[in-house]
Design an enzyme around this catalytic site. Sequence first.
Site, PDB file in Angstrom:
ATOM      1  N   SER A 131      -9.020 -24.111   3.469  1.00  0.00           N
ATOM      2  CA  SER A 131      -7.881 -24.911   3.510  1.00  0.00           C
ATOM      3  C   SER A 131      -7.654 -25.393   4.988  1.00  0.00           C
ATOM      4  O   SER A 131      -8.083 -24.798   5.860  1.00  0.00           O
ATOM      5  CB  SER A 131      -6.744 -23.624   2.937  1.00  0.00           C
ATOM      6  OG  SER A 131      -5.560 -24.112   3.296  1.00  0.00           O
TER       7      SER A 131
ATOM      8  N   HIS B  22     -10.073 -28.944   2.806  1.00  0.00           N
ATOM      9  CA  HIS B  22      -9.287 -29.419   1.655  1.00  0.00           C
ATOM     10  C   HIS B  22      -8.229 -30.493   1.993  1.00  0.00           C
ATOM     11  O   HIS B  22      -7.792 -30.554   3.320  1.00  0.00           O
ATOM     12  CB  HIS B  22      -8.557 -28.338   1.084  1.00  0.00           C
ATOM     13  CG  HIS B  22      -9.253 -27.969  -0.436  1.00  0.00           C
ATOM     14  ND1 HIS B  22     -10.349 -27.390  -0.749  1.00  0.00           N
ATOM     15  CD2 HIS B  22      -8.698 -28.480  -1.636  1.00  0.00           C
ATOM     16  CE1 HIS B  22     -10.437 -27.296  -2.069  1.00  0.00           C
ATOM     17  NE2 HIS B  22      -9.592 -28.024  -2.567  1.00  0.00           N
TER      18      HIS B  22
ATOM     19  N   TYR C 174     -15.115 -26.720  -9.839  1.00  0.00           N
ATOM     20  CA  TYR C 174     -15.746 -26.056  -8.693  1.00  0.00           C
ATOM     21  C   TYR C 174     -17.118 -25.199  -9.106  1.00  0.00           C
ATOM     22  O   TYR C 174     -17.673 -25.277 -10.112  1.00  0.00           O
ATOM     23  CB  TYR C 174     -14.779 -24.693  -8.627  1.00  0.00           C
ATOM     24  CG  TYR C 174     -13.655 -25.205  -7.762  1.00  0.00           C
ATOM     25  CD1 TYR C 174     -13.377 -24.954  -6.318  1.00  0.00           C
ATOM     26  CD2 TYR C 174     -12.611 -25.841  -8.243  1.00  0.00           C
ATOM     27  CE1 TYR C 174     -12.261 -25.375  -5.463  1.00  0.00           C
ATOM     28  CE2 TYR C 174     -11.449 -26.389  -7.609  1.00  0.00           C
ATOM     29  CZ  TYR C 174     -11.384 -26.026  -6.248  1.00  0.00           C
ATOM     30  OH  TYR C 174     -10.089 -26.376  -5.496  1.00  0.00           O
TER      31      TYR C 174
ATOM     32  N   GLU D 108     -16.779 -29.241  -6.261  1.00  0.00           N
ATOM     33  CA  GLU D 108     -16.401 -28.422  -4.913  1.00  0.00           C
ATOM     34  C   GLU D 108     -17.071 -27.033  -4.842  1.00  0.00           C
ATOM     35  O   GLU D 108     -16.625 -26.323  -5.715  1.00  0.00           O
ATOM     36  CB  GLU D 108     -15.007 -28.383  -5.205  1.00  0.00           C
ATOM     37  CG  GLU D 108     -13.945 -29.535  -5.295  1.00  0.00           C
ATOM     38  CD  GLU D 108     -12.416 -29.152  -5.523  1.00  0.00           C
ATOM     39  OE1 GLU D 108     -12.158 -28.376  -4.404  1.00  0.00           O
ATOM     40  OE2 GLU D 108     -11.919 -29.596  -6.818  1.00  0.00           O
TER      41      GLU D 108
ATOM     42  N   HIS E 195     -10.969 -35.983  -1.277  1.00  0.00           N
ATOM     43  CA  HIS E 195     -10.281 -35.040  -1.910  1.00  0.00           C
ATOM     44  C   HIS E 195      -8.835 -34.709  -1.290  1.00  0.00           C
ATOM     45  O   HIS E 195      -8.088 -33.980  -1.415  1.00  0.00           O
ATOM     46  CB  HIS E 195     -11.114 -33.486  -1.709  1.00  0.00           C
ATOM     47  CG  HIS E 195     -10.410 -32.478  -2.887  1.00  0.00           C
ATOM     48  ND1 HIS E 195     -10.495 -33.137  -4.239  1.00  0.00           N
ATOM     49  CD2 HIS E 195     -10.323 -31.282  -2.962  1.00  0.00           C
ATOM     50  CE1 HIS E 195      -9.919 -32.020  -4.752  1.00  0.00           C
ATOM     51  NE2 HIS E 195     -10.095 -30.790  -4.162  1.00  0.00           N
TER      52      HIS E 195
END
Length: 782
Positions: free
Chosen positions: A355, A240, A587, A544, A131
């Site tokens: 994140s 991520h 997602y 995801e 990713h």
Amino acid sequence: MKLLCLSSCFRLGKCEVMWFWVTLTLFFLSGKRALSASNYLIGLGSYDITGPAADVNMMGYANAEQIASGVHFRLRARTFIVAEPKGNRVVFVNLDACMASQLVTIKVLERLKARYGDLYTEKNVAISGIHTHAGPGGYLQYVVYIVTSLGFVRQSFDALVDGIEQSIIQAHGNLRPGSIFVNKGEILDAGVNRSPSAYLNNPAEERNKYKYDVDKEMTLLKFVDDEWGPVGSFNWFATHGTSMSRTNSLISGDNKGAAARFMEDWFDEKNGGNVFSDEYHTKSAERIPRRISNIIPDNHDHRELLELAASFQAPSGRGVTKFLSMSRRVRSVLSQGNRPRFVAAFCQTNCGDVSPNVLGAFCIDTGLPCDFNHSTCGGKNELCYGRGPGYPDEFESTRIIGERQFNKAVNLFNTASEQIKGKIDYRHAFVDFSNVEVNITKEGGGTEVVKTCPAAMGFGFAAGTTDGPGAFDFIQGDDKGNPFWRAVRDVLKTPGKSQIECQKPKPILLDTGEMKVPYDWAPTILPVQILRIGQIVILSVPGEFTTMAGRRLRDAVKTVLTSADIGEFKGGAHVVIAGLTNTYSQYVTTYEEYEVQRYEGASTLYGPHTLNAYIQEFKRLATALIRGQAVERGPQPPDLLDKQLSFLTPVVMDMAPLGSSFGDCSTDVPKKATFKRGDMVSVVFWSACPRNDLMTEATFALVEMLHGKDTWEPVYDDDDFCLRFKWSRPARFSTRSQATIEWRIPQSAQPGVYRIRHFGASKGLFGSIRHFEGSCSAFVVV
């Protein structure tokens, strides 16, 4: 040899003869024990998948202005194969790419069938992306994912298919008796929840079961060859690949790709080099290893070094073969005979709402925290950005988050003791996710049947995230939409009443599942897959999953597995989710997170019951796995290669300025230049478009160190974190271009004389490709 051993025995006394046979017996017994410990054949491979480093839109942020123009460090496909000596086998491929692609998977499997027959199929091969948002796009087959790349990019696609195939060929060729160990541990500072308001909508009793609102656990597999010892490690951890921002234009594996480089270099230098001690993996950021030849520089004083450097001025660029670029790569210096190269992969899992920008999200106009519920600043999403630990330097943030994963991986690798034992098995099915009937439990008791929907994206999707905000007046958490954008949407496709009702409370911005012109805009048929290696169970998911969605899926599968009377699972199965695997469908959130309609919920394509559909299908696969039952293959996904359209302008030709040649150094280092560790050295060459040759398993940039009086040894190339290759042209369709090579001198660099070289390929007016190389003047590092 046998006669020599026997004659030696007869010369021994009785006591010595007795001990000789005891020792010999113990030797063979210990050999049998070592052999029996190797319950598998293991093989690992790695190959370059770096796509076009110019003109192509990056995949991930959907930012049309984010166009590749150089290399931060190269991308790779890393593969492990585990096989029973006379039984099943599984293949797991980890890509330094944004995600897997259905079309790439189809074509790789076709090549494997042509080469190996039915040994490797869709059932036992998993291809997963890390990713990174800093890799070339244009390699997926559905329209919505290739709009910003101006359609399909054949070069991006071929680099992936070729590299994956070669990595599997390597792993297959390296299959040897070996063992696997598993270990787990927490990383507390490499990920934060970027949609905490959506997470808080999950039931309190469920949230109370967990200490954190993101998964902090890394699961690592250590591969040990019977003869060579450790040969690799693969781990899964959720964060991520967005340490590099939406404005970055250099190809990069982001934090996970960096961690892989660090760990492979650490192992190579610890075992084959001499730069770092076994205790390297402690803390020092300055000691992050890099590929470096085992040079012992001659001792010179500063004046002698300057005089030596002055004798090597920048020569004119010259034509060469690509082989020169390949042969000067640093990794060739580090090869260790027949020993397999160590492969370290940092794989992705349920990273949907996680994140790496761990300092939090702040408004760029005020410096204050963004709005908690909508991640806006004064009502605007464009001003809200997450900050990484190296803020404002995204390269530093990438290094730090990569290093944190690397440090934990080394610790788990060194302490791994639980051996993987048991059978290898797998189950795979294709499912039409546009119409899955799901049995769910009602609040008051009993069950009801609900359905998934054709794919659609909500208004909150266009708002982006704090890792990469969207544009216009979209905001996360929008469950209403607005008339203007509904009118724009209706020009493309007006959703029907049943679709609107099915997707509630999502207001539909793009009805992608029902858009078929010029071909499918979004996937309908998705693969679900389980790979089992002893007590390790890998769930291959084509999207995801958010933190809580992943937890629910893992727990559901684990319940099925541990309910069976299987010895390996009695101590608890190790269940990991391999995200973004085999294809991509955006997602998957929980039902409660979907209601909030932040970015992740608005990007959950198949409606509010998508997660329940996945759980149902994976429980079906897990049940078949433990019972030894087959599963139906399901409907085949389409192969849309022949329908792909591309609007990317080809390279017509390259030209160097009058009086100059490709590879000439246009901006050199100063005469008698001296630099210190930590300094940035920058030189510029007349160059040509990197799309002419991707330099696969070669290099665009190289730093060499002088050994003796006239021998240059490669020490850093464009696969090193400290060396950046930047390409530019003065105008979009200009035939002239330049390559800027920047080297941040590491603290571990040896004092001595260095030079920077550039390799490239130019295209003539009639399509001929000519390779070239150039060098800057030599300089001194003290």
